[in-house]
Design an enzyme around this catalytic site. Structure first.
Site, PDB file in Angstrom:
ATOM      1  N   HIS A  40      34.708   2.683  -6.743  1.00  0.00           N
ATOM      2  CA  HIS A  40      35.002   3.151  -8.103  1.00  0.00           C
ATOM      3  C   HIS A  40      35.489   1.989  -8.955  1.00  0.00           C
ATOM      4  CE1 HIS A  40      34.804   7.505  -7.266  1.00  0.00           C
ATOM      5  NE2 HIS A  40      35.194   7.128  -6.050  1.00  0.00           N
ATOM      6  N   HIS A  53      24.038 -10.286 -14.530  1.00  0.00           N
ATOM      7  CA  HIS A  53      24.868 -11.022 -15.497  1.00  0.00           C
ATOM      8  C   HIS A  53      25.830 -12.014 -14.843  1.00  0.00           C
ATOM      9  CE1 HIS A  53      23.395  -8.605 -18.756  1.00  0.00           C
ATOM     10  NE2 HIS A  53      23.925  -7.493 -18.299  1.00  0.00           N
ATOM     11  N   GLY A  92      36.770   6.279 -16.393  1.00  0.00           N
ATOM     12  CA  GLY A  92      36.174   5.992 -17.706  1.00  0.00           C
ATOM     13  C   GLY A  92      35.217   4.822 -17.721  1.00  0.00           C
TER      14      GLY A  92
END
Length: 427
Positions: free
Chosen positions: A18, A136, A22
């Site tokens: 996790h 990235h 959010g």
């Protein structure tokens, strides 16, 4: 033509990490995809492996030792000791420190590394690692939810056997970390199709970023505007990839399938359907070059799961029903419970035919500047990054070791079918 030999890499723990409440990046999507793949029966048509876990040595083939040591050491509990490092390694809001961070990186990176090695030894034609594709990450720092650049590490492994590797990126974001890693060499041609302009992350990927020194003209960027649909995307994808194949003649391909280019993505702004996205994957498969297929972005979980499941079916040449099979996560796909839901576009397509033609022409002009398929003098082939652990055709009369048994996942018996309690948590 005979069907391609497909290997699929999945660690049942990779979906249990996790990034934090959010945060848009949800590794849990990997468990959902895997359940769909299993419940559609796609595992019967490919070899499934619990992948090798990369170690610090594997990661420092691209990343700096200081950065990898930091990733190994930092935890949410001791983060206060690393205050100075956090900003220098760009770790914080977008790239948070979470429980098991290094373990997560080891899982997704090891799968790309092992996939590259299977291609090198001609044990597979296509290797799939949906947990990878974190394009990235830079040599010295994290970026854009990516910590370790499994793509660069996989390509470095491919370069031991392949004189020329093509990298294709269909994520909505520019594949900046991979482009930067190979910007000065002609051994890798990077081709990225992405949203560009209006300060869209990461802000790179202009059509005129073409590489430098030996790599001049070996970076191809296709900057697109918001709202691009299937027809427009394929109008530019097919000629650009065809031209690169003609001029560069790669002997291996890495395809990053970021699903944030789909319509309705939480962070994206394109209007592709999973069928349109899949058409690009199928086109690459039909080039008949060994290919490592990796995941990437994708922040509307149900759409990512549908897309990569569908693309798995394309890669093994299996037609699957539009009606989703029963699975542990079926409620995620309400109210339609279909593989290809109706597309709801949020914005108009800002890419005119003239604009796309201009990009295609410019790309073609740049490619004409390349020396045709650069020659590479190959001397001694370096050792493989990881030892060959599993013979593809074991001798049935020889009892395998426990280590080999642990390393090998056979779909018929050992692979769980959704009864793993660790998987039953909220997304």
């Amino acid at each position: 033509m005979s069907k391609k030999r497909v290997s699929y890499f999945f660690n049942e723990s990779v979906g249990n990490f996790h990034y934090g409440p959010g945060h848009p990046m949800k590794p849990h999507r990997l468990s959902v995809i895997h359940h769909l793949v299993m419940n559609y029966g796609l595992h019967k048509k490919m070899k499934i492996y619990r992948p090798y876990k990369a170690n610090a040595h594997d990661m420092t083939r691209f990343h700096s030792e200081e950065y990898i040591e930091f990733l190994q050491s930092v935890t949410p509990q001791n983060i206060q000791q690393f205050t100075k490092c956090l900003s220098s390694f760009n770790v914080g809001d977008d790239c948070p420190v979470f429980d098991g961070l290094f373990d997560f990186c080891a899982m997704y990176t090891g799968a790309s590394l092992e996939g590259a090695q299977k291609l090198n030894h001609n044990h597979s034609d296509i290797c799939i690692n949906w947990s990878g594709g974190l394009h990235h990450a830079k040599k010295f720092e994290a970026s854009g939810f990516c910590y370790v650049n499994d793509i660069v590490i996989g390509i470095l492994e491919l370069l031991k056997y392949h004189p020329r590797v093509m990298y294709i990126d269909i994520d909505v974001h520019h594949g900046d970390g991979v482009q930067e890693a190979f910007y000065l060499t002609d051994r890798v041609m990077t081709v990225s199709f992405h949203k560009y302009g209006n300060y869209f992350f990461p802000g790179t990927g202009d059509m005129y970023e073409i590489g430098a020194e030996s790599g001049r003209y070996y970076s191809v960027n296709v900057p697109l505007k918001e709202g691009i649909d299937d027809a427009s995307y394929f109008q530019v994808f097919k000629p650009v990839i065809s031209a690169v194949m003609e001029f560069y003649r790669p002997t291996a391909i890495v395809l990053q399938c970021g699903a944030d280019s789909l319509a309705g993505d939480r962070l994206g702004c394109f209007s592709l359907s999973s069928k349109g996205h899949g058409e690009c994957v199928n086109f690459v498969k039909e080039l008949n070059v060994p290919v490592l297929v990796v995941g990437g972005g994708g922040y509307t979980l149900r759409n990512v799961a549908r897309c990569w499941t569908y693309e798995t079916s394309l890669l093994i040449d299996e037609q699957i029903s539009n009606e989703l099979p029963m699975n542990d996560y079926l409620e995620f796909f309400a109210p339609d419970f279909t593989l290809h839901p109706e597309i709801v576009t949020r914005q108009d397509n800002a890419n005119s035919k003239q604009y796309l033609d201009l990009i295609t022409r410019q790309t073609y002009e740049n490619l004409k500047m390349c020396a045709h398929a650069p020659s590479v003098q190959m001397f001694n082939i370096p050792e493989d990054a990881l030892p060959e652990r599993v013979k593809d055709e074991p001798d049935k009369d020889v009892r395998i070791t426990q280590e080999d048994a642990d390393n090998m996942v056979e779909p018929k018996n050992e692979f769980y079918d959704g009864d793993n309690d660790n998987d039953k948590h909220d997304p």
